[in-house]
Design an enzyme around this catalytic site. Structure first.
Site, mmCIF file in Angstrom:
data_model
loop_
_atom_site.group_PDB
_atom_site.id
_atom_site.type_symbol
_atom_site.label_atom_id
_atom_site.label_comp_id
_atom_site.label_asym_id
_atom_site.label_seq_id
_atom_site.Cartn_x
_atom_site.Cartn_y
_atom_site.Cartn_z
ATOM 1 C CE1 TYR A 155 -1.663 -6.851 -3.281
ATOM 2 C CE2 TYR A 155 -4.031 -7.030 -3.903
ATOM 3 C CZ TYR A 155 -2.790 -6.356 -3.866
ATOM 4 O OH TYR A 155 -2.720 -4.959 -3.942
ATOM 5 C CB SER B 78 -6.442 -4.092 -2.547
ATOM 6 O OG SER B 78 -6.916 -4.599 -3.754
HETATM 7 P P1 NAP Z 1 4.290 -1.174 -7.926
HETATM 8 O O1 NAP Z 1 4.328 -0.499 -9.147
HETATM 9 O O2 NAP Z 1 4.703 -2.820 -8.112
HETATM 10 O O3 NAP Z 1 5.374 -0.383 -6.781
HETATM 11 C C1 NAP Z 1 5.561 -1.281 -5.430
HETATM 12 C C2 NAP Z 1 6.519 -0.170 -4.913
HETATM 13 O O4 NAP Z 1 6.640 -0.869 -3.427
HETATM 14 C C3 NAP Z 1 7.715 -0.107 -5.513
HETATM 15 O O5 NAP Z 1 8.223 1.521 -5.032
HETATM 16 C C4 NAP Z 1 8.855 -0.988 -4.653
HETATM 17 O O6 NAP Z 1 9.969 -0.525 -4.797
HETATM 18 C C5 NAP Z 1 8.350 -0.872 -3.373
HETATM 19 N N1 NAP Z 1 8.377 -2.139 -2.593
HETATM 20 C C6 NAP Z 1 8.210 -3.516 -2.916
HETATM 21 N N2 NAP Z 1 8.768 -4.315 -1.985
HETATM 22 C C7 NAP Z 1 9.192 -3.476 -1.058
HETATM 23 C C8 NAP Z 1 9.650 -3.710 0.445
HETATM 24 N N3 NAP Z 1 10.030 -4.777 0.727
HETATM 25 N N4 NAP Z 1 10.195 -2.738 1.034
HETATM 26 C C9 NAP Z 1 10.079 -1.323 0.548
HETATM 27 N N5 NAP Z 1 9.385 -1.169 -0.495
HETATM 28 C C10 NAP Z 1 8.863 -1.880 -1.496
HETATM 29 O O7 NAP Z 1 2.947 -1.340 -7.145
HETATM 30 P P2 NAP Z 1 1.636 -0.074 -7.226
HETATM 31 O O8 NAP Z 1 0.622 -0.904 -8.419
HETATM 32 O O9 NAP Z 1 1.859 1.099 -7.292
HETATM 33 O O10 NAP Z 1 0.865 -0.521 -5.847
HETATM 34 C C11 NAP Z 1 1.202 0.295 -4.835
HETATM 35 C C12 NAP Z 1 0.373 -0.274 -3.549
HETATM 36 O O11 NAP Z 1 -1.024 -0.282 -3.840
HETATM 37 C C13 NAP Z 1 0.805 -1.610 -3.040
HETATM 38 O O12 NAP Z 1 0.458 -1.703 -1.638
HETATM 39 C C14 NAP Z 1 -0.618 -2.386 -3.839
HETATM 40 O O13 NAP Z 1 -0.897 -3.648 -3.348
HETATM 41 C C15 NAP Z 1 -1.695 -1.226 -3.842
HETATM 42 N N6 NAP Z 1 -2.663 -1.713 -4.770
HETATM 43 C C16 NAP Z 1 -2.710 -1.511 -6.179
HETATM 44 C C17 NAP Z 1 -3.480 -1.729 -6.979
HETATM 45 C C18 NAP Z 1 -3.200 -1.779 -8.546
HETATM 46 O O14 NAP Z 1 -4.175 -1.845 -9.236
HETATM 47 N N7 NAP Z 1 -1.963 -1.183 -9.064
HETATM 48 C C19 NAP Z 1 -4.800 -2.011 -6.619
HETATM 49 C C20 NAP Z 1 -5.105 -1.983 -5.426
HETATM 50 C C21 NAP Z 1 -4.031 -1.912 -4.248
HETATM 51 P P3 NAP Z 1 11.001 -1.233 -5.862
HETATM 52 O O15 NAP Z 1 10.723 -0.417 -7.174
HETATM 53 O O16 NAP Z 1 12.439 -0.836 -5.248
HETATM 54 O O17 NAP Z 1 10.830 -2.605 -6.082
#
Ligand code: NAP
EC number: 1.1.1.100
Length: 269
Positions: free
Chosen positions: A177, A164
């Site tokens: 984080y 990130s």
């Molecule tokens: P999200 O919509 O909250 O989705 C998170 C995903 O991770 C879901 O599929 C969830 O499964 C899964 N997950 C959570 N805990 C887990 C565990 N212990 N074991 C296996 N799977 C798990 O998040 P997102 O926004 O798509 O983000 C995805 C990645 O990108 C993350 O690493 C986040 O830090 C990074 N990121 C996001 C942003 C942003 O702006 N969105 C920015 C920078 C980086 P369930 O649905 O079953 O809970």
């Protein structure tokens, strides 16, 4: 209008004006952690459009995961959802063993699963620090260890870690984080150095503000303020991140390792 996903690379031959499509991940087997929603789901769809067989995990969202499995299969690739806690070393090992049995091989690992538990340091409990480190950072160790033997044997593999911009720059209210995401960058560069001689590549993506369920929890006024402050004047989409992943996963990036690519609309420029 945001660019909606690289579906194929298009070749046009001049003599007979025929179009040829080359799918960038044709026949490759991929594991994506956390693909039941958000960025992971976007990656799964773009990868399947590019011919990849997709094994993906979820933590609790079984119904959307099974729905995605169906949607990917309908694109003509093999796809399977696995319930697996990325923070568990044993479950990561079991997952990889199951994927090897079901898919016959693994070419690409995308460490995408992640959570936030934001708070000011003064108010942050130990549990909120530990769970974010375990799910975001230790998971990367677990999964990389679990695929390492397969990648070493075949002398090939690509690992992409979802960091990130917060891991690059820091962010008030996100010490847990930011530490997990900065740790992923150090891990990525070390794996690139350690396994490069075996043709195993490891890169990281640092998304900026990507609009998903993770960010839906935020106040709309704050979110609009962020959009206004981004040089490209919008939040990113899961497809924006998936396209960067596609580059790192495919042979298009065969000579690229140990890199961090910001996918942030210019936020850190
Ligand atoms: P999200 O919509 O909250 O989705 C998170 C995903 O991770 C879901 O599929 C969830 O499964 C899964 N997950 C959570 N805990 C887990 C565990 N212990 N074991 C296996 N799977 C798990 O998040 P997102 O926004 O798509 O983000 C995805 C990645 O990108 C993350 O690493 C986040 O830090 C990074 N990121 C996001 C942003 C942003 O702006 N969105 C920015 C920078 C980086 P369930 O649905 O079953 O809970």
């Amino acid at each position: 209008m945001p660019f909606k996903g690289v579906k194929h690379i298009l070749y046009l031959t001049c003599n007979n004006a025929k179009f040829y499509y080359m799918k960038l991940l044709e026949g490759k087997n991929v594991i994506i952690t956390g693909a039941s929603r958000g960025i992971g789901m976007g990656i799964a769809k773009v990868f399947a459009d590019n011919g990849a067989n997709v094994a993906f995990t979820y933590s609790s969202s079984e119904a959307p995961a099974l729905e995605l499995e169906k949607e990917l299969t309908a694109k003509g690739v093999k796809a399977k959802a696995y319930k697996s806690n990325a923070a568990s070393f044993t479950q990561a090992e079991e997952l990889v063993a199951n994927v090897l049995e079901d898919f016959g091989g693994i070419d690409v690992l995308i460490n995408n699963a992640g959570i936030t538990k934001d708070n000011l340091l003064m108010r942050m409990g130990e549990d909120d620090f530990d769970s974010v480190i375990e799910i975001n950072l230790k998971s990367v160790f677990n999964m990389t260890k679990a695929v390492q033997r397969t990648f070493l044997k075949q002398r090939k593999g690509s690992i992409v870690n979802m960091s990130s911009v917060v891991g690059v720059k820091g962010n008030a209210g996100q010490t847990n984080y930011a530490a997990s995401k900065a740790g992923m960058i150090g891990f990525t560069k070390s794996v690139a150095l350690e396994l490069g001689s075996r043709n195993i590549r490891c890169n990281a993506i640092a998304p900026g503000f990507i609009e998903t369920e993770m960010t839906d929890k935020l106040d709309e006024k704050v979110v609009q303020g962020w959009r206004d402050g981004i040089p490209l004047k919008r939040g990113g989409s899961p497809d924006d991140v998936a396209n960067a992943c596609l580059f790192f996963a495919s042979d298009m990036s065969a000579y690229v390792t140990g890199q961090v690519l910001n996918v942030d609309g210019g936020m850190l420029t």
